[in-house]
Design an enzyme around this catalytic site. Sequence first.
Site, short mmCIF file in Angstrom:
data_model
loop_
_atom_site.label_atom_id
_atom_site.label_comp_id
_atom_site.label_asym_id
_atom_site.label_seq_id
_atom_site.Cartn_x
_atom_site.Cartn_y
_atom_site.Cartn_z
N HIS A 173 -19.48 11.85 -11.28
CA HIS A 173 -18.86 11.36 -10.33
C HIS A 173 -18.87 12.33 -9.12
O HIS A 173 -19.43 11.85 -7.90
CB HIS A 173 -17.26 11.48 -10.63
CG HIS A 173 -16.32 11.22 -9.63
ND1 HIS A 173 -15.14 10.45 -9.61
CD2 HIS A 173 -16.55 11.61 -8.06
CE1 HIS A 173 -14.81 10.50 -8.48
NE2 HIS A 173 -15.43 10.98 -7.54
N GLU B 32 -7.36 12.22 -3.41
CA GLU B 32 -7.37 13.17 -4.54
C GLU B 32 -6.71 14.36 -4.09
O GLU B 32 -6.53 15.52 -4.59
CB GLU B 32 -8.61 13.65 -4.61
CG GLU B 32 -9.88 12.70 -4.77
CD GLU B 32 -9.68 12.14 -6.37
OE1 GLU B 32 -8.85 12.49 -7.11
OE2 GLU B 32 -10.40 11.28 -6.67
N HIS C 98 -20.05 14.22 -3.53
CA HIS C 98 -20.95 13.31 -4.53
C HIS C 98 -22.57 13.56 -4.06
O HIS C 98 -23.11 12.74 -4.02
CB HIS C 98 -20.81 11.78 -4.40
CG HIS C 98 -19.22 11.38 -4.50
ND1 HIS C 98 -18.95 10.18 -4.06
CD2 HIS C 98 -18.17 12.00 -4.94
CE1 HIS C 98 -17.71 9.89 -4.37
NE2 HIS C 98 -17.14 10.93 -4.80
N HIS D 192 -14.45 18.20 -2.12
CA HIS D 192 -14.90 17.48 -3.27
C HIS D 192 -16.21 16.62 -2.54
O HIS D 192 -15.95 16.13 -1.39
CB HIS D 192 -13.88 16.33 -4.00
CG HIS D 192 -14.37 15.39 -4.67
ND1 HIS D 192 -15.02 15.53 -5.72
CD2 HIS D 192 -14.35 14.01 -4.47
CE1 HIS D 192 -15.39 14.13 -6.29
NE2 HIS D 192 -14.89 13.21 -5.45
N GLU E 252 -31.65 32.64 -6.31
CA GLU E 252 -30.40 33.37 -6.13
C GLU E 252 -29.05 32.53 -6.90
O GLU E 252 -27.93 33.04 -6.51
CB GLU E 252 -30.09 33.40 -4.55
CG GLU E 252 -31.29 34.21 -3.84
CD GLU E 252 -31.04 34.51 -2.40
OE1 GLU E 252 -30.35 33.61 -1.78
OE2 GLU E 252 -31.69 35.60 -1.87
O1 2HA Z 1 -12.09 9.88 -1.87
O2 2HA Z 1 -14.40 10.83 -3.57
O3 2HA Z 1 -12.93 11.06 -5.76
C1 2HA Z 1 -13.11 9.27 -2.44
C2 2HA Z 1 -13.47 10.13 -3.71
C3 2HA Z 1 -12.69 10.07 -4.88
ZN ZN Z 2 -15.07 11.34 -5.59
#
Ligand code: 2HA
Ligand code: ZN
Length: 279
Positions: free
Chosen positions: A216, A122, A147, A145, A175
């Site tokens: 995602h 990414e 999940h 990033h 908050e």
């Molecule tokens: O790097 O999360 O979106 C692995 C991920 C791709």
């Molecule tokens: Zn990801």
Amino acid sequence: MKDILQAKFMSEMCDTAANMYRLGWDERNGGNISYMLDGGEVAKYLDLERVVRTIPVMGVNKEDVDLSPLEGKIFLVTGTGKYFKNVKSDPETNLGIVRIGSGGEQVELLWGFKDGGRPTSEFPAHMMSHIARLGVDPENRVVMHSHPTYTLAMNFVHSLDEKSFTHSLWEMCTECIVVFPEGVGVLPWMLCGTSEIGRATAEKMKSFRLVVWAMHGIYGAGKTLDETFGLIETVEKAAQIYMLTAHLPRKNTIKDEDMLKLLQLFKVENYRKDFLDVK
Ligand code: 2HA
Ligand code: ZN
């Protein structure tokens, strides 16, 4: 030269990845972090003239992505295919320090990725997001990033309309509206690792520090690792409460008038007024 493993930016990065793993947000190779470092600070630990190898920026059409605004900037970044679980015990394999090369078409590895690794898949989305955030906040340093479980769960049962999604999160914790008054941007499900999702994320990053990639995960941006982690953590907490209560009859709620009082108390002026139903 000082030992880079003792650098504050290194221990912060290791601790952040370890916390994200511990919270169950980054299974397997899920998630990635990029942290823009101060060149002068890095020079205390590394010879900036010594490039270990040059790595092309992958996964993007050159004409779509221009990373040249970041030329010469140095990033500590997680590696493609690497597990957050392993970052702290082996930073030199799972992390790399890269400098954006001339024209922004390749990066110069200064340290790390010891097993021949490369920056996260990414990387283009991260770099485009850095450019977008630096345009609105010159002190932005981090793009993250992840999940997170409940945020993802909420994507499957809640409308993905930005106002509605943000409003539900704001309602869940007192908050929230103070922590992310600009709200949360939401992108539909898109193919990850591409220039398209990178460009779409960066476009959202012009007005949000948080962008949900539907079904995602989430992107966060901030001045520090703590601030960025805290943004995602707060969304995740709100999403958890949403998911724990969504199927139950709602007896009470934090009203829009209450949120306005909070904004006044904390003197927050730059909030998304159109995401509230009172003026
Ligand atoms: O790097 O999360 O979106 C692995 C991920 C791709
Ligand atoms: Zn990801």
